[in-house]
Design an enzyme around this catalytic site. Structure first.
Site, short mmCIF file in Angstrom:
data_model
loop_
_atom_site.label_atom_id
_atom_site.label_comp_id
_atom_site.label_asym_id
_atom_site.label_seq_id
_atom_site.Cartn_x
_atom_site.Cartn_y
_atom_site.Cartn_z
N TYR A 87 19.45 -48.54 -40.53
CA TYR A 87 18.61 -49.42 -41.78
C TYR A 87 17.28 -48.80 -41.92
O TYR A 87 16.36 -48.48 -41.17
CB TYR A 87 18.36 -50.79 -41.10
N CYS A 88 17.13 -48.44 -43.43
CA CYS A 88 15.78 -47.96 -43.91
C CYS A 88 15.56 -46.60 -43.27
O CYS A 88 16.35 -45.70 -43.13
CB CYS A 88 14.90 -49.06 -43.69
N LEU A 89 14.27 -46.69 -42.47
CA LEU A 89 14.04 -45.46 -41.85
C LEU A 89 14.88 -45.49 -40.60
O LEU A 89 15.09 -43.93 -40.36
CB LEU A 89 12.58 -45.69 -41.21
N PHE A 111 21.86 -48.56 -44.58
CA PHE A 111 21.37 -49.84 -45.25
C PHE A 111 20.00 -49.25 -45.94
O PHE A 111 19.06 -48.80 -45.36
CB PHE A 111 21.05 -50.92 -44.17
N GLY A 122 17.84 -45.09 -41.06
CA GLY A 122 18.98 -44.65 -41.52
C GLY A 122 18.62 -43.24 -42.01
O GLY A 122 19.34 -42.16 -41.76
#
Length: 607
Positions: free
Chosen positions: A340-342, A368, A344
């Site tokens: 998710y975000c960082l 994400f 990812g």
């Protein structure tokens, strides 16, 4: 209410005195310049103490000086903007005068965006004086913004910085933010005899105390939330920990589960329970109910003792350590992974590292709202230039980490009207107590950043965009090449994302070599992700092809009602449909250490 009365029924209004308006605007301009000068002076003092060269580490003054020079080189455009502004302003005066003398209400000269909630109270339109104030502000805001954008041949980063800080200035001057120009606040003051302002003062003092002298605005009623009791309550156990992570394994709710465990890598810049807020909107609980053996990394909230922890350490002691622990806990080496975000971005780095090492334990990857290509990183780029990075690194070197509140303020500035000014009005002017809202509690529960890791991430990803260059980044002795990643990948982006713009995250689909599915959800960086099927909210777009242009993808995409979660479940389950009896946390080679959500997540940045 009679149209010639104030919201508090205090008698008729007169048209504002043009001379007074002019003097006021001049005073605002003068005071604004003084405020900016004082700000730059403070920055210079801070820079001197931190041994950072330059009086303006954010380079705001330099950017606006460059803009002014460009505008003066083309005065015709500035004159044209001024003429248009005064023509609209004159029309507004005429319309307002007609209303005061009993004439019909004319069509507004300018209207706010439909998503702008600052002027939702009916008095902003029904009362001619407040209607005049509202439209006058909107005209001035448009004029200032247009002038700021009119300068030719500016460097793109300078232009972006000017646009961003111009909007910050314009948003701060909104009449909705001030007692005497907000009809809703005036009505409240009349109804309560001013008690709302006294309560607001108390709220202000409380927030100053919370921030230990700095304003830390309460966004929600924090007393209603307790981690592990009212939020982050999905049952599970911590089965592994090291200096950087606790690994949580969740208790199954189905008799059989998918053979492949699911590893979730959240961003270390926030706490993992954004995916486990309450049972009704918990992605983690929902994934457990779909038959996944869910493991989640809970990052430590670092202090000065972890200052030297690097991005490489976060990979080795994060995803790699988690994969080893999952194999011990379940006997399975093959896993599905979500970043998710960082998280990812870290997942992408880990996959590239594993590809070079021929390590195939991660069999599918879900991203994400993840950027792998930072060429167009959105408005966060405003804060990533050399002067600001030097200033930031100097502050981090003193403490060994970046204060969580500094990063939280940066994110809040990206949506200042929603995440700053709306609370100023409600808390301090209306005197209201914040409403209990789980997402805003999480948003305020900030985390620190180790100095070495955060500096590497900002410089190598955001500033230099080295991750997209084959061999541009080396971790643990291995040059990374995203094109070597061949595992099936699922990209989930959100259409109104102000942190990871979806057209930037889409670029990641062009970097990997395996089969890719891209899905675009409605709403933003958080709400678009944490959108359970039961909510009935927001739609999502799907498409079979992956053209190089995100615009082309969107034109050919199909919009579907409701949450994207079922689409992801169909995709990930199809990767391997094999099932095994449900696994209980602590029943394998790794004993349970403590109950979920663990102790790491409970460490506050203010502790």
């Amino acid at each position: 209410m009679d149209k010639n009365e104030t919201p508090q029924d205090s008698g008729p209004f007169r048209m504002p005195d043009p001379a007074l308006v002019s003097r006021t605007m001049a005073d605002v301009a003068e005071r604004g310049q003084r405020i900016v000068a004082d700000f730059l002076k403070r920055q210079a003092q801070d820079g001197a103490h931190a041994a950072v060269p330059g009086a303006d580490p954010m380079q705001i003054g330099h950017a606006f000086m460059e803009m002014s020079a460009r505008l003066m080189a083309n005065p015709a455009r500035l004159v044209q903007a001024q003429l248009g502004f005064w023509q609209d302003y004159l029309t507004l005066w005429q319309n307002t005068a007609r209303r005061i003398w009993g004439g019909d209400t004319a069509e507004p000269v300018i209207a706010e965006d439909s998503k702008d909630r600052r002027f939702k109270h009916e008095a902003w339109r029904e009362n001619e004086v407040f209607d005049f104030i509202r439209q006058s502000y909107l005209l001035s805001a448009r004029y200032i913004t247009n002038v700021a954008q009119a300068a030719d041949d500016l460097d793109p980063r300078t232009a972006q910085k000017i646009d961003f800080y111009t909007r910050q200035f314009v948003d701060a001057l909104s009449p909705s933010n001030f007692l005497m120009t907000n009809p809703e606040v005036l009505r409240k003051t009349a109804e309560t005899g001013g008690e709302n302002l006294l309560r607001g003062l108390q709220n202000l003092l409380t927030d100053l105390e919370r921030g230990k002298g700095r304003l830390r605005i309460r966004m929600t009623d924090e007393k209603q939330f307790r981690i592990g009791e009212t939020i982050a309550v999905t049952p599970g156990k911590v089965v592994f920990q090291n200096a950087l992570i606790q690994l949580i394994q969740y208790t199954p709710t189905t008799e059989k589960v998918l053979k492949r465990p699911l590893l979730i890598i959240p961003p270390w810049i926030n706490k993992f329970y954004i995916l486990d807020l309450r049972p009704r909107n918990s992605f983690i609980r929902w994934a457990v109910e779909q038959g996944h053996t869910v493991f989640v990394i809970s990052w430590v909230n670092p202090d000065e003792t972890l200052a030297a922890k690097s991005f490489e350490d976060y990979m080795l002691e994060g995803p790699y350590a988690a994969l080893d622990a999952i194999a011990q806990a379940t006997g399975e080496k093959a896993v599905n992974a979500i970043g998710y975000c960082l998280g990812g971005t870290l997942l992408g780095c880990t996959l590239a590292h594993m590809a070079a090492k021929r390590d195939n334990r991660i069999r599918s990857a879900t991203f994400f709202t993840t950027m792998l290509d930072f060429a167009e990183a959105g408005e966060l780029s405003v804060f990533i230039d050399e002067e600001q990075l030097q200033s930031l690194e100097s502050r981090m070197q003193k403490r060994g980490y970046l204060e969580g509140r500094e990063m939280a303020t940066t994110f809040n500035m990206l949506r200042a009207n929603d995440l700053i000014w709306s609370f100023v009005v409600q808390n301090y002017l209306m005197g209201q107590e914040p409403f209990p809202f789980d997402l805003l509690f999480w948003n305020d529960d900030s985390t620190r950043m180790p100095a070495a890791m955060h500096s590497f991430y900002l410089r190598r990803m955001y500033q230099q965009n080295d991750l997209v260059k084959p061999g541009g980044i080396t971790l643990a002795g291995v040059p990374l090449d995203l094109s070597k990643i061949k595992v099936p990948a699922y990209f989930l982006s959100t259409r109104e994302d102000h942190i990871a713009p979806w057209k930037s995250t889409y670029r990641g689909t062009q970097l990997l070599s395996g089969p890719v599915r891209f899905v675009l959800a409605a709403s933003g960086h958080i709400a678009g992700v944490t959108n359970p099927p039961s909510s009935g909210k927001y739609s999502h777009w799907v498409g079979d092809s992956l053209p190089s242009s995100p615009g082309e993808w969107f034109e050919a995409a199909t919009e579907l009602a409701g949450s994207w979660w079922p689409d992801w479940q169909r995709w990930v389950a199809a990767q391997d449909k094999a099932q095994v009896p449900a696994r209980q946390p602590g029943s394998g080679a790794l004993p349970a250490l403590e109950d979920a959500p663990g102790s790491y997540v409970k460490v506050m940045a203010t502790d």
